[in-house]
Design an enzyme around this catalytic site. Structure first.
Site, PDB file in Angstrom:
ATOM      1  N   GLN A  89      36.953  33.814  43.953  1.00 46.87           N
ATOM      2  CA  GLN A  89      36.459  33.021  42.689  1.00 46.87           C
ATOM      3  C   GLN A  89      36.973  34.640  41.768  1.00 46.87           C
ATOM      4  O   GLN A  89      36.195  35.865  41.785  1.00 46.87           O
ATOM      5  CB  GLN A  89      35.711  32.921  42.819  1.00 46.87           C
ATOM      6  CG  GLN A  89      35.250  32.040  41.090  1.00 46.87           C
ATOM      7  CD  GLN A  89      36.311  30.841  40.884  1.00 46.87           C
ATOM      8  OE1 GLN A  89      36.920  30.142  41.680  1.00 46.87           O
ATOM      9  NE2 GLN A  89      36.585  30.587  39.504  1.00 46.87           N
ATOM     10  N   ASP A 136      45.331  29.726  46.085  1.00 46.52           N
ATOM     11  CA  ASP A 136      45.294  30.069  45.262  1.00 46.52           C
ATOM     12  C   ASP A 136      47.186  29.769  44.444  1.00 46.52           C
ATOM     13  O   ASP A 136      46.992  30.076  43.388  1.00 46.52           O
ATOM     14  CB  ASP A 136      44.894  30.855  44.007  1.00 46.52           C
ATOM     15  CG  ASP A 136      43.014  30.481  43.877  1.00 46.52           C
ATOM     16  OD1 ASP A 136      43.006  29.738  43.369  1.00 46.52           O
ATOM     17  OD2 ASP A 136      42.316  31.270  43.918  1.00 46.52           O
ATOM     18  N   LYS A 177      34.060  23.758  44.422  1.00 41.41           N
ATOM     19  CA  LYS A 177      35.523  23.577  44.930  1.00 41.41           C
ATOM     20  C   LYS A 177      34.438  23.058  46.658  1.00 41.41           C
ATOM     21  O   LYS A 177      35.425  22.204  47.775  1.00 41.41           O
ATOM     22  CB  LYS A 177      35.383  24.692  44.590  1.00 41.41           C
ATOM     23  CG  LYS A 177      36.726  25.375  44.214  1.00 41.41           C
ATOM     24  CD  LYS A 177      37.661  26.528  43.470  1.00 41.41           C
ATOM     25  CE  LYS A 177      37.571  27.072  42.712  1.00 41.41           C
ATOM     26  NZ  LYS A 177      38.640  27.649  42.298  1.00 41.41           N
TER      27      LYS A 177
HETATM   28  N1  GUN Z   1      38.840  31.689  38.253  1.00 37.42           N
HETATM   29  C1  GUN Z   1      39.328  30.618  37.493  1.00 37.42           C
HETATM   30  N2  GUN Z   1      40.206  29.851  37.772  1.00 37.42           N
HETATM   31  C2  GUN Z   1      40.416  30.289  38.757  1.00 37.42           C
HETATM   32  C3  GUN Z   1      41.005  30.145  39.456  1.00 37.42           C
HETATM   33  O1  GUN Z   1      41.831  28.864  40.058  1.00 37.42           O
HETATM   34  N3  GUN Z   1      41.106  30.229  41.056  1.00 37.42           N
HETATM   35  C4  GUN Z   1      40.381  31.489  40.914  1.00 37.42           C
HETATM   36  N4  GUN Z   1      40.501  32.256  42.212  1.00 37.42           N
HETATM   37  N5  GUN Z   1      39.408  32.086  39.922  1.00 37.42           N
HETATM   38  C5  GUN Z   1      39.476  31.228  39.078  1.00 37.42           C
END
Ligand code: GUN
Length: 282
Positions: free
Chosen positions: A96, A119, A52
């Site tokens: 996350q 998100d 990311k």
């Molecule tokens: N953990 C696995 N996929 C995601 C996601 O798309 N966003 C976040 N914040 N955590 C994750």
């Protein structure tokens, strides 16, 4: 043979479009920034977070990194989120998941200002999606819509069957396909005679989390198949929820794993960050 829906190429196109937009915003004196919070050292989460941040760097988004120890208290995390909510120069906040067990994920997600919820997990974002109001959309399902649109797959009036009903993929996917005027069926682990239902699909979206479960008997001739799964097979190679070699010859189009849905999630996260910066008032 089917058309291969190239998520790597489509996500790259989106990232290049966003890069252009970010540079225009910068000319107007507006920056874009994403706060990324990681608690603990879950190896998969570390990889996701690194990717990311890399995407941010490519596009010109500033990423603010908060790597907190595993034993951070929920109160400390909530207080950091509160601080970031109040910062005008932070456009997006990403926590996350999964969080360590001593934290209440729902409570943490709810603490994020919905205007920075890139998100799309906040109940307000989910509620807005369900009644057609503006708001952030969960990145994986939003990415699937982009894959279909940019591959010229018609959705209006088509039968779309979704396998899986998670809050992050299945449910928002159903709402997005409804928005595209598809006729939508959501199936799950208690669905009776799953192959009979999935064989009705013009567009089959599989997000069930079971390695190579979907074989050709689940698929109608000429269907478009989207595979959200991500696993390792017995040779340690990446594979999806769909048994690709068995299903592909029957489809008109299919996403591979890797290189299908996966790369789209980060591209749409970046899209949400730029959208957030665009809607920020002066
Ligand atoms: N953990 C696995 N996929 C995601 C996601 O798309 N966003 C976040 N914040 N955590 C994750």
């Amino acid at each position: 043979m089917p058309a291969i829906i190239d998520g790597k190429k489509i996500s790259q196109d989106i990232k290049d479009e966003l890069k252009e937009q970010v540079s225009l915003l910068k000319e107007q004196g507006k920056g874009v920034s994403l706060a990324v919070i990681l608690v603990g050292e879950d190896p998969a989460s570390c990889v996701y977070v690194r990717n990311k941040k890399r995407a941010c760097e490519y596009i010109g988004i500033e990423s603010l990194s908060y790597e907190l120890p595993e034993d951070t208290t929920e109160a400390e995390l909530l207080s950091l989120i509160e601080e970031l909510n109040g910062k005008d120069d932070v456009n997006g906040i990403l926590v996350q998941l999964p969080l360590p067990k001593h934290m209440d994920e729902d409570k943490v997600i709810k603490a994020i200002d919905p205007r920075k919820d890139v998100d799309g997990f906040h109940p307000q974002s989910v509620g807005a999606l369900s009644i057609g109001l503006p708001g952030f959309v969960s990145c994986t399902p939003a990415g699937i819509i982009q894959l279909l649109k940019r591959s010229n797959v018609e959705m209006e009036g088509k039968n779309c069957v979704i396998v899986g009903r998670s809050n992050i993929v299945g449910k928002p996917m159903a709402l997005l396909m409804l928005r595209e005027n598809a006729t939508v069926t959501v199936t799950h682990s208690r669905t009776k005679d799953l192959p009979a239902v999935t064989r009705e699909a013009d567009i089959l979206i599989v997000a069930m989390g079971k390695k190579q479960f979907i074989t050709s008997e689940y698929v109608k001739e000429g269907a478009v198949v989207i595979d959200v799964g991500m696993h390792r097979d017995e040779n340690n190679k990446l594979c999806g929820d769909v048994n690709y070699d068995d299903v592909a010859p029957k489809c008109s189009a299919i996403t591979p794993v890797p290189g299908g849905v996966g790369p789209m999630t980060i591209a749409m996260l970046m899209y949400n960050c730029v959208a957030s910066a665009n809607t920020t008032e002066e």
